[in-house]
Design a protein around this motif. Structure first.
Motif, PDB file in Angstrom:
ATOM      1  N   ARG A  42      -1.627   0.974   9.746  1.00 45.06           N
ATOM      2  CA  ARG A  42      -2.288   1.079   8.260  1.00 45.06           C
ATOM      3  C   ARG A  42      -2.174   0.412   7.433  1.00 45.06           C
ATOM      4  O   ARG A  42      -2.320  -0.009   6.273  1.00 45.06           O
ATOM      5  CB  ARG A  42      -1.488   3.132   7.872  1.00 45.06           C
ATOM      6  CG  ARG A  42      -3.070   4.074   8.076  1.00 45.06           C
ATOM      7  CD  ARG A  42      -2.884   5.019   7.802  1.00 45.06           C
ATOM      8  NE  ARG A  42      -3.641   6.176   8.505  1.00 45.06           N
ATOM      9  CZ  ARG A  42      -3.007   6.997   9.060  1.00 45.06           C
ATOM     10  NH1 ARG A  42      -1.867   7.755   8.420  1.00 45.06           N
ATOM     11  NH2 ARG A  42      -3.850   8.264   9.772  1.00 45.06           N
ATOM     12  N   THR A  43      -0.450   0.574   7.251  1.00 41.58           N
ATOM     13  CA  THR A  43       0.616  -0.106   6.521  1.00 41.58           C
ATOM     14  C   THR A  43      -0.137  -2.037   6.326  1.00 41.58           C
ATOM     15  O   THR A  43      -0.892  -2.468   5.588  1.00 41.58           O
ATOM     16  CB  THR A  43       1.696  -0.080   6.192  1.00 41.58           C
ATOM     17  OG1 THR A  43       2.448   0.898   5.959  1.00 41.58           O
ATOM     18  CG2 THR A  43       2.355  -1.322   5.547  1.00 41.58           C
ATOM     19  N   THR A  56       3.961   3.104   2.836  1.00 37.49           N
ATOM     20  CA  THR A  56       4.234   1.954   3.242  1.00 37.49           C
ATOM     21  C   THR A  56       6.189   1.654   3.575  1.00 37.49           C
ATOM     22  O   THR A  56       6.218   1.909   2.771  1.00 37.49           O
ATOM     23  CB  THR A  56       4.643   0.013   2.798  1.00 37.49           C
ATOM     24  OG1 THR A  56       2.968  -0.125   2.235  1.00 37.49           O
ATOM     25  CG2 THR A  56       5.286  -1.028   3.380  1.00 37.49           C
ATOM     26  N   GLY A 113      -4.102  -2.299   5.170  1.00 34.27           N
ATOM     27  CA  GLY A 113      -4.235  -2.777   4.059  1.00 34.27           C
ATOM     28  C   GLY A 113      -4.421  -3.741   3.568  1.00 34.27           C
ATOM     29  O   GLY A 113      -4.096  -4.219   2.656  1.00 34.27           O
ATOM     30  N   PRO A 139       0.525  -1.584   0.339  1.00 35.02           N
ATOM     31  CA  PRO A 139       0.095   0.273   0.233  1.00 35.02           C
ATOM     32  C   PRO A 139       0.947   1.359  -0.039  1.00 35.02           C
ATOM     33  O   PRO A 139       1.886   0.793   0.585  1.00 35.02           O
ATOM     34  CB  PRO A 139      -0.751   0.130   0.991  1.00 35.02           C
ATOM     35  CG  PRO A 139      -0.355  -1.438   1.778  1.00 35.02           C
ATOM     36  CD  PRO A 139       0.309  -2.042   1.502  1.00 35.02           C
TER      37      PRO A 139
END
Lengths: 799, 344
Positions: free
Chosen positions: A347-348, A303, A351, A300
């Motif tokens: 978040r990574t 990253t 994702g 993503p």
């Protein structure tokens, strides 16, 4: 997360305290211990032995006859394990030994050769699942050593509830829990030792930190030696006890450091780091990497990629790449010990849909200073477990992220008042210091320096210190007290009061069952109830099932479904639900309107001849009774309610209205809809917006003083059509006769011989005067007025 | 004249007495009473004639006739009582073990029944009962409760997100806790409120998990509220709910919207703390999450955390209901099967 009690003991001397007691204390002071799993328990007569010689079994290809030395004695043991070999150090269950599951070892003959015991696998000892071969131990163990004296074999494994340590980055390892135990028991804490070498400098690998917002600190250290072989038995045992698979010396040691002090590290095979340069950078658009779990992943945006000059090697903080990792023939490796930014990392991970043990720790916001400590611990472990591996004397470091000292001002009075316990300043200071806080008394306040491992996210203010003191003095020492409060009457929400009244009335008076249906309406359900596909609905982005993405805007479809579920086995179904419905086109702008709706359904398995429409009239009677309980006034108007459009009988229905418009309906279910469900009897249903209904609640009494003179009762029967409605008849009559005190419907009959479209009404009239007893003649005059009016409306009077 | 009347009276009395003697059933009696004491009876006729007699005869005959009538009535009454009493023992026509004729009985949803019990206990202690929206903003459900978007605690609350055409960030509330902030904003401090209601988690249903379940949120905000008060109120409430003294313990636990945070266990009622299958051998049953309201949450509710403190708790009702009745499958609660509901 799993913790080994034996491993904890390396950092704190727990003496003779039992595993159960320790689990209890941790549960009450630190984090929930969900269970204790024992390893190496229930074993007797198993000792360390040496395989002195191995010979083929004369009568079986796959068996060997091993000569095993235990102390000065030797025994012949037949062994079928493919990995057994001369020179190995192994666990031997001697004749008379007991293994888990009460498995007793006897002297036996195997294919003609006498076997004096058994060489054990992990599984046979209850130490693991491995049954492919015998368990090979470290050579330095003296033969004859009892199993219970071999480090890391007999152990209690604590299962920690991860939810209770979400806020504690320091507790995702043994050292952290050891510190807690030392503080709780007031005993010495021995932190993990680290190597003073290496020094920062040029380490033969360049680190270019291009994305310092994703990675705040990065250390790289060159290692030389064979990292691809197996790790020592103790390391393997401990990892396996904690639920990790043993892979190779190098990888196992990185995991060992992680479980010990909480810092994840990673090893790259130096051959795969092109150009001797590590770049820490953002992922590029569409960039892909095959990770260690052998999945090719698209990375993503944002990253944090660990790369060499040309390509990605690893996803920083989450997982390494399959190509760049260490292998059996690795002789030169780069150790990475770094700090990754937790919010980006989460978040990574989201994702990628990938969670790992490393991520679980980094996302809790570790102390950036722990990275260097992790590297130094790794080097210290090399000396202990793998002296053949050498670390370079210098390492490369990039990034400047550090955790500063956080100083808090804490008022002991605030601590006491929040906990509700009179505790001395000394009893606050002592456990805080044991937990690593530095405490200075400044007048009537405490200046507290929060240790870096607690200061990242966990202990940020005075109230967080209150918690530390509270759990250390023990919440069980706080005596329960009821608060003193201002005495004032409480207001109950009208809709909740109405809900309760409705529930009690429908259940206790009319025998309804109170049910609940799901807030999502499934599409089939809507279709069967004839709810238009285009009726606006609040929709879910991620429903459990794609065909149940809409939130209900009416309770009726679900209740009709419930009727269907029961009507074949139950003679008379009576059910109601009170719950929120979701109306997207209304609302305050912040959220959609979610009025409380009440829906009740009555259904007969069979409807008797001549009783058509009766069920609907009964249900209406119940609703009117409910309105009386609410002291609300309901107005019914001919017409099909909006939410009943799909199933309402065209004439046996009504809308419930007030001056703002419709807020409910009552209806019989149309015969064709009933037939679609396969129902034979009639079904009637109402739904009403409870908040709207109780807006009209009146506390005014309707009491009338008892009449002093008797009533005169007269019954009138007549046939009329449905255009002349009851409400109008009553209204007109009351206007026509001032002596008419009460009008009551006795019967309404709609079946033959009454012609279709007409009905026979029987009404009971009560005449009364306030000042005298009425004579027959006086009443007769009144009745004539009413009859005359009826005749003028086309009604046909019956005898 | 007088003697005719007297004779007629004697005959009537005699006839009445003789008829009464012949009565063997209440029906016989009814017939005799009508014939000899009723409106059309001979005695009644004689009594009516009294008014027409000359004054000198009226007194003696009237007295005699009235006396006879009274005596007869008394005899008739006594005889009727005897007949009624004697008729009872004759035939057995009732079996006490046959179930009575049942009126249609309603059924309270077992989860809502417990919810109402809980409400009543708190109302008796001066708590408001509030309701709140089930489709809630992300801000109330998470941010105002100190759970920002990157927070790991969100992982434990599988959330249904609303696909809002207007682009608002809406969720099915994952707990009743957002009402803490709403209630503080609406009513200010001091405050005692409970919020019962349905909450949602994006979880596939099985025998012990549902995507919808019921909670009761509680919030007390006042000056000087402490952990001791939290323990006091919870022990009092549980004592009412379960009856008798209930031992409770607080274990440290993490919820972002309280500090310190706890899980409250109560001593297992099935084994009195000795350890059994219900409590999985621990002697304690996990009941609810609670803690002192986090200063950030008080601020989000517009309450000054220096002046006021508070405690909050969130009690799950479904598991409690399952435990009380031994319900084996949580899906029954939303299943609409009358065989289930008719048992409550």
């Amino acid at each position: 997360m799993k913790l080994s009690l034996g491993w904890l003991r390396e950092f704190v001397d727990l003496g003779g305290r039992s595993a159960e007691e320790i689990a209890q204390v941790l549960t009450m002071r630190t984090a929930l211990i969900e269970g204790i799993e024992w390893r190496g328990r229930g074993i007797e007569g198993v000792v360390v032995g040496k395989v002195l010689a191995k010979a083929k079994h004369p009568n079986a290809d796959r068996l060997n006859v091993c000569t095993v030395g235990i102390g000065a004695e030797t025994f012949e043991i037949v062994c079928g394990a493919p990995n057994v070999d001369a020179g190995q150090t192994v666990f031997v269950a001697q004749v008379g030994a007991v293994l888990p599951g009460d498995f007793r070892i006897k002297r036996s003959k195997i294919r003609g050769v006498e076997s004096n015991g058994m060489i054990c696998s992990s599984k046979e000892l209850g130490l693991g699942e491995d049954h492919d071969g015998i368990l090979v131990l470290e050579d330095e163990l003296a033969s004859g050593t009892a199993l219970s004296d071999v480090p890391g074999v007999v152990d209690a494994i604590f299962e920690i509830d991860n939810k209770s340590i979400t806020h504690r980055p320091d507790l995702w390892c043994h050292e952290g829990f050891a510190r807690e135990l030392a503080a709780i028991y007031g005993i010495e804490f021995r932190p993990a030792t680290t190597a003073t070498e290496p020094r920062p400098g040029d380490a033969g690998v360049r680190v270019v930190l291009e994305a310092d917002d994703l990675c705040g600190k990065y250390h790289a250290l060159m290692l030389r030696g064979s990292l691809g072989g197996p790790a020592p038995a103790l390391v393997r045992r401990r990892l396996e006890a904690c639920g990790l698979r043993s892979i190779s010396l190098g990888v196992d040691l990185t995991n060992y450091v992680m479980l010990e002090i909480g810092q994840p590290t990673h090893l790259f095979d130096a051959r795969h780091v092109g150009g001797g340069t590590i770049r820490v950078r953002r992922s590029t658009a569409g960039e892909r990497l095959r990770t260690l779990d052998d999945v090719d992943r698209e990375l993503p945006a944002d990253t944090c990629v660990i790369a060499d000059a040309t390509r990605a090697l690893a996803i920083g903080g989450i997982m390494g790449g399959v190509e760049s990792g260490t292998r059996a023939d690795t002789t030169e490796a780069i150790l990475e010990a770094a700090w990754f930014e937790p919010v980006r990392l989460r978040r990574t991970s989201t994702g990628l849909g990938l969670r790992t043990d490393a991520l679980a720790r980094f996302e809790k916001h570790l102390d950036p200073g722990l990275a260097e400590r992790g590297m130094r611990r790794f080097v210290a472990l090399l000396a202990r477990f793998a002296p053949a591996i050498s670390a370079a004397p210098t390492y490369t470091v990039a990034g400047s992220r550090a955790q500063g000292v956080l100083r808090l001002q804490v008022r002991p009075e605030r601590v006491r008042s929040r906990l509700g316990v009179a505790t001395s300043v000394e009893s606050m200071i002592d456990p805080l210091q044991r937990l690593g806080f530095r405490v200075t008394v400044q007048g009537d306040q405490l200046a507290i320096d929060v240790p870096t491992w607690r200061a990242t996210r966990d202990v940020l203010g005075e109230d967080d210190v209150v918690e530390e003191v509270g759990r250390m003095i023990g919440y069980d020492t706080i005596a329960p007290v009821l608060p003193h409060v201002v005495c004032a009457p409480v207001t109950l929400e009208p809709s909740l009061v109405a809900w309760r009244a409705a529930s009690a009335t429908l259940r206790e008076r009319f025998g309804f069952a109170e049910v609940l249906s799901h807030a999502t309406a499934d599409d089939q359900q809507w279709a069967r109830a004839g709810m238009s596909e285009t009726a606006p609905a609040v929709r879910l982005k991620n429903p459990l099932q794609q065909n149940a993405a809409r939130l209900r805007r009416s309770l009726a479809p679900a209740l009709l479904e419930f009727v269907d579920r029961n009507i074949r086995t139950v003679e008379h179904v009576r059910m109601f639900e009170c719950g929120r419905v979701f109306v997207p086109e209304l609302g305050d702008g912040e959220i959609p309107a979610q009025p409380l709706a009440l829906c009740a359904v009555v259904a007969d398995r069979v409807t008797r001849k001549g009783e058509g429409g009766l069920l609907l009239r009964q249900l209406k009677g119940m609703l009117e009774d409910l309105a009386r309980v609410w002291t609300a006034t309901l107005r019914f108007e001919a017409g099909i309610g909006v939410d009943a459009r799909g199933f309402a009988h065209p004439s046996r229905c009504a809308r419930i209205v007030d001056e703002r418009g419709e807020f409910g309906f009552i209806a019989q279910v149309r015969p064709d809809v009933a037939d679609r469900f396969g129902w034979r009897g009639e079904v009637a249903i109402f739904e009403i917006d409870v908040d709207r209904a109780v807006e009209s609640v009146s506390r005014a009494s309707t009491y009338v003083p008892l009449a002093r003179f008797p009533d005169v009762k007269v019954d009138l029967s007549f046939i009329t059509d449905f255009e002349l409605d009851f409400a109008r008849i009553e209204r007109e009559w009351r206007a026509a006769s001032t002596l008419l005190a009460d009008v009551e419907l006795v019967d309404e009959y709609v079946a033959p011989p009454i012609p279709a479209g007409k009905r026979s009404l029987t009404m009971r009239l009560r005449f009364r005067a306030v000042d005298k007893t009425l004579t027959d003649a006086e009443v007769g005059v009144e009745i004539e007025k009413l009859k005359t009016w009826l005749a003028a409306q086309g009604a046909q009077l019956r005898a | 004249m007088s003697s005719d009347l007297d004779r007629a009276l004697d005959e009537a009395v005699l006839a009445a007495k003789s008829a009464l003697t012949r009565c063997t059933t209440v029906d016989d009696w009814e017939a005799a009473a009508t014939a000899h004491l009723g409106r059309k009876s001979a005695i009644n006729g004689l009594l009516r004639q009294i008014a027409t007699l000359p004054t000198d005869q009226r007194g003696p005959f009237g007295k005699r006739a009235n006396e006879s009538s009274r005596t007869l009535t008394a005899e008739f009454d006594a005889r009727k009582a005897d007949l009624l009493a004697n008729s009872l023992a004759a035939v057995r026509d009732f079996d006490p073990s046959t179930p009575g004729v049942a009126l249609r009985r309603g059924h309270e949803h077992p989860v809502l029944a417990i919810r109402r019990e809980v409400e009543d206990v708190f109302v008796s202690m001066g708590f408001r009962v509030q309701d709140g929206p089930e489709v809630e903003t992300e801000a109330y459900n998470f941010e105002a409760l100190n759970i920002p978007s990157h927070h790991p605690a969100r992982d434990f609350q599988d959330t249904f997100w609303v696909d809002d055409p207007a682009g608002r960030r809406l969720v099915m509330r994952t707990h009743t806790s957002p009402m803490q902030v709403r209630a503080m904003r609406q009513f200010g401090a001091p405050l005692r409120v409970i919020v019962p209601g349905r909450v949602y988690r994006n979880e596939t249903a099985d025998a012990t998990h549902e995507s919808a379940f019921h909670q009761v949120e509680g919030l007390v905000v006042d000056r000087g509220i402490s952990v001791a008060h939290l323990k006091g109120v919870m022990a009092a409430v549980l004592g009412r709910l379960f009856g008798g003294e209930v031992a409770v313990r607080l274990r440290p636990h993490y919820f972002p919207f309280v500090e310190p945070g706890f899980e409250l266990d109560f001593q297992c009622r099935f084994c009195a703390g000795a350890g059994c299958a219900v409590c999985k051998g621990t002697g304690w049953i996990e009941l609810l999450g609670c803690g002192l309201v986090h200063a950030h949450v008080l601020k989000a509710g517009g309450v000054d955390p220096e002046a006021f403190t508070g405690f909050a708790f969130g009690l799950g009702l479904d598991r409690l209901t399952m435990m009380r009745h031994g319900v084996e499958d949580i899906r029954h609660f939303h299943g609409g099967d009358l065989r289930f509901f008719e048992q409550f």
